[in-house]
Every structure is written in structure tokens, then in C-alpha cells.
Design an enzyme around this catalytic site. Structure first.
Site, short mmCIF file in Angstrom:
data_model
loop_
_atom_site.label_atom_id
_atom_site.label_comp_id
_atom_site.label_asym_id
_atom_site.label_seq_id
_atom_site.Cartn_x
_atom_site.Cartn_y
_atom_site.Cartn_z
N PRO A 10 -22.85 49.34 -80.18
CA PRO A 10 -22.27 49.35 -81.54
C PRO A 10 -21.92 50.74 -82.07
O PRO A 10 -22.63 51.71 -81.82
CB PRO A 10 -23.37 48.70 -82.39
CG PRO A 10 -24.61 48.79 -81.58
CD PRO A 10 -24.19 48.75 -80.14
N ASN A 11 -20.80 50.76 -82.77
CA ASN A 11 -20.29 51.92 -83.49
C ASN A 11 -19.68 53.00 -82.59
O ASN A 11 -19.15 53.99 -83.09
CB ASN A 11 -21.39 52.55 -84.39
CG ASN A 11 -21.88 51.57 -85.42
OD1 ASN A 11 -21.08 51.00 -86.17
ND2 ASN A 11 -23.18 51.32 -85.46
N ARG A 18 -16.79 59.24 -86.36
CA ARG A 18 -18.17 59.02 -86.79
C ARG A 18 -19.03 60.28 -86.63
O ARG A 18 -19.11 60.85 -85.53
CB ARG A 18 -18.70 57.90 -85.90
CG ARG A 18 -20.16 57.67 -85.94
CD ARG A 18 -20.58 56.76 -84.79
NE ARG A 18 -21.95 56.38 -85.01
CZ ARG A 18 -22.78 56.01 -84.05
NH1 ARG A 18 -22.37 55.93 -82.80
NH2 ARG A 18 -24.01 55.70 -84.33
N TYR A 23 -21.95 63.58 -82.85
CA TYR A 23 -21.33 62.92 -81.69
C TYR A 23 -20.07 63.60 -81.17
O TYR A 23 -19.52 63.19 -80.14
CB TYR A 23 -21.03 61.45 -82.04
CG TYR A 23 -22.27 60.67 -82.39
CD1 TYR A 23 -23.28 60.48 -81.45
CD2 TYR A 23 -22.46 60.13 -83.66
CE1 TYR A 23 -24.45 59.80 -81.76
CE2 TYR A 23 -23.62 59.43 -83.98
CZ TYR A 23 -24.61 59.27 -83.03
OH TYR A 23 -25.76 58.58 -83.34
N ASN A 75 -24.17 53.12 -72.54
CA ASN A 75 -24.66 53.71 -73.79
C ASN A 75 -24.97 52.55 -74.73
O ASN A 75 -24.06 52.02 -75.37
CB ASN A 75 -23.65 54.66 -74.41
CG ASN A 75 -24.23 55.36 -75.63
OD1 ASN A 75 -25.28 54.97 -76.14
ND2 ASN A 75 -23.55 56.40 -76.10
N ALA A 78 -27.33 52.00 -80.84
CA ALA A 78 -28.52 51.65 -81.63
C ALA A 78 -29.40 50.62 -80.92
O ALA A 78 -30.62 50.57 -81.14
CB ALA A 78 -28.11 51.14 -83.00
N GLU A 99 -28.34 55.27 -68.02
CA GLU A 99 -28.33 55.27 -69.49
C GLU A 99 -27.75 56.59 -69.96
O GLU A 99 -28.18 57.65 -69.49
CB GLU A 99 -29.77 55.10 -69.99
CG GLU A 99 -29.92 55.18 -71.50
CD GLU A 99 -31.41 55.16 -71.93
OE1 GLU A 99 -32.30 55.01 -71.06
OE2 GLU A 99 -31.64 55.31 -73.14
N HIS A 101 -26.34 59.00 -73.42
CA HIS A 101 -26.23 59.21 -74.87
C HIS A 101 -25.50 60.52 -75.12
O HIS A 101 -25.75 61.52 -74.42
CB HIS A 101 -27.62 59.30 -75.52
CG HIS A 101 -28.45 58.08 -75.32
ND1 HIS A 101 -28.24 56.92 -76.03
CD2 HIS A 101 -29.46 57.81 -74.46
CE1 HIS A 101 -29.10 56.00 -75.63
NE2 HIS A 101 -29.84 56.51 -74.66
N ARG A 108 -34.12 63.73 -82.47
CA ARG A 108 -33.69 63.13 -83.74
C ARG A 108 -34.85 62.35 -84.38
O ARG A 108 -36.01 62.60 -84.09
CB ARG A 108 -32.44 62.29 -83.49
CG ARG A 108 -31.28 63.12 -82.92
CD ARG A 108 -30.05 62.27 -82.63
NE ARG A 108 -29.52 61.70 -83.87
CZ ARG A 108 -28.58 60.74 -83.88
NH1 ARG A 108 -28.09 60.28 -82.74
NH2 ARG A 108 -28.14 60.27 -85.03
C1 DQA Z 1 -26.47 57.20 -79.26
C2 DQA Z 1 -27.84 57.52 -79.89
C3 DQA Z 1 -28.37 56.33 -80.67
O1 DQA Z 1 -29.63 56.65 -81.26
C4 DQA Z 1 -27.41 55.95 -81.77
O2 DQA Z 1 -27.86 54.79 -82.44
C5 DQA Z 1 -26.01 55.80 -81.31
C6 DQA Z 1 -25.48 56.70 -80.29
C7 DQA Z 1 -25.83 58.44 -78.59
O3 DQA Z 1 -24.92 58.26 -77.80
O4 DQA Z 1 -26.22 59.57 -78.89
O5 DQA Z 1 -25.26 54.97 -81.83
O6 DQA Z 1 -26.66 56.23 -78.26
#
Ligand code: DQA
Length: 157
Positions: A10-11, A18, A23, A75, A78, A99, A101, A108
């Protein structure tokens, strides 16, 4: 042709807009283009799905069973910190995955310090912005290249 699924939670469709301080300014499409260029140089095709809904991601992971998809760069966004369902899907199809990020979750908020994926992933790449995807992809391809025929390609390819 052998393929690798780049799967985004998501997002992440909002990358480039964003929270750029966290990011970066690279869009998801630019990341995918770079992944495809790199995969091309190693003889792999990239498939992609970004979804904001957990069940859509679960369904996509399940589709990997018995398909040409050999691994996943994931990725979970959340869902990293919440999703037993996505963890179970990956275990069910037993597909190798990395995985990734963009940010460094361990630097964080404390709720980001838990990952439901790190202990079952081949490995985790975090904190390198868009490069986390390319680093993860390279590691996955090297893992899949069991006969050592793919030369290491430059990450900036
Ligand atoms: C994320 C880190 C997560 O904590 C966050 O909710 C994201 C992006 C990252 O790529 O840094 O949406 O996965």
C-alpha cells in the site's frame, strides 16, 4: 521466459510524491524500469503488481505456484508490520523472496521495528531508497543462478 515478480504494498503507488524526505523522489515506474533493464541483462522478465489491498497481494502470491515466476522482490510497505496473511501466503507457495524497503524501518518509529517477513526472506535490503530494489533484485538473481552462468551486472545498468 523465467520471471521475477516485483510486488509492492500500500501507498507505494505514491512514490515520488509521498513523504519525499523519507522515500525520495523516484517514482515507482522509474524503479520498475530500472529493474527491467537490470533483469534484461540477466535474461529475466519482470512482472509487477502494486496493490493497496491485502487480499489482492495474497491472491497474486498464490498465483506464483506452478508458474514461471521464480522469485519475488517484495516491499510489503505498511503490511510489513502487520500481515500474517501475506507471510502465510509466501510460506504456502514456498517461493524465494527478498524483502526490500526504501527507508530503514529500524531507524524509525518502534511499530516499524517488527517485520513479519525478515525471518522467512532470503534477506532484507533497506535504507537505500530506490536502490534497495536493484540491490534486492541482484541478490535474488544471484541466488537463482545456481549454475553461476549470469555475470554480475552493474547496478546502474
Ligand atoms: C516501507 C517502510 C514501511 O514502514 C512503510 O509503511 C512503507 C514503506 C519502505 O519502503 O521504506 O509504506 O516499506
Amino acid at each position: 521466459m523465467a520471471s521475477i515478480l516485483v510486488l509492492n504494498g500500500p501507498n507505494l503507488n505514491l512514490l515520488g510524491v509521498r513523504e519525499q524526505g523519507i522515500y525520495g523522489s523516484t517514482t515507482l515506474q522509474a524503479i520498475l524500469d530500472a529493474c527491467q533493464r537490470f533483469a534484461d541483462s540477466c535474461g529475466f522478465q519482470i512482472e509487477h503488481l502494486q496493490a493497496n489491498a491485502e487480499h489482492v497481494l495474497v491472491d497474486r502470491i498464490q498465483q506464483c505456484a506452478g508458474s514461471d515466476t521464480q522469485g519475488v522482490v517484495f516491499n510489503p510497505a505498511a503490511f510489513t508490520h502487520t500481515s500474517v496473511a501475506l507471510r502465510d501466503a509466501l510460506l504456502a507457495v514456498a517461493i524465494p523472496f527478498v524483502e526490500v524497503h526504501l527507508s530503514q524501518p529500524l531507524a524509525r518509529e518502534s511499530f516499524r521495528h517488527v517485520s513479519y517477513f525478515s525471518d522467512i526472506a532470503l534477506g532484507t535490503v533497506s535504507g537505500f531508497g530506490a536502490d534497495s530494489y536493484l540491490l534486492g533484485l541482484q541478490a535474488l538473481i544471484n541466488h537463482l543462478d545456481t549454475d553461476g552462468t549470469i555475470p554480475l551486472a552493474p547496478l546502474s545498468a
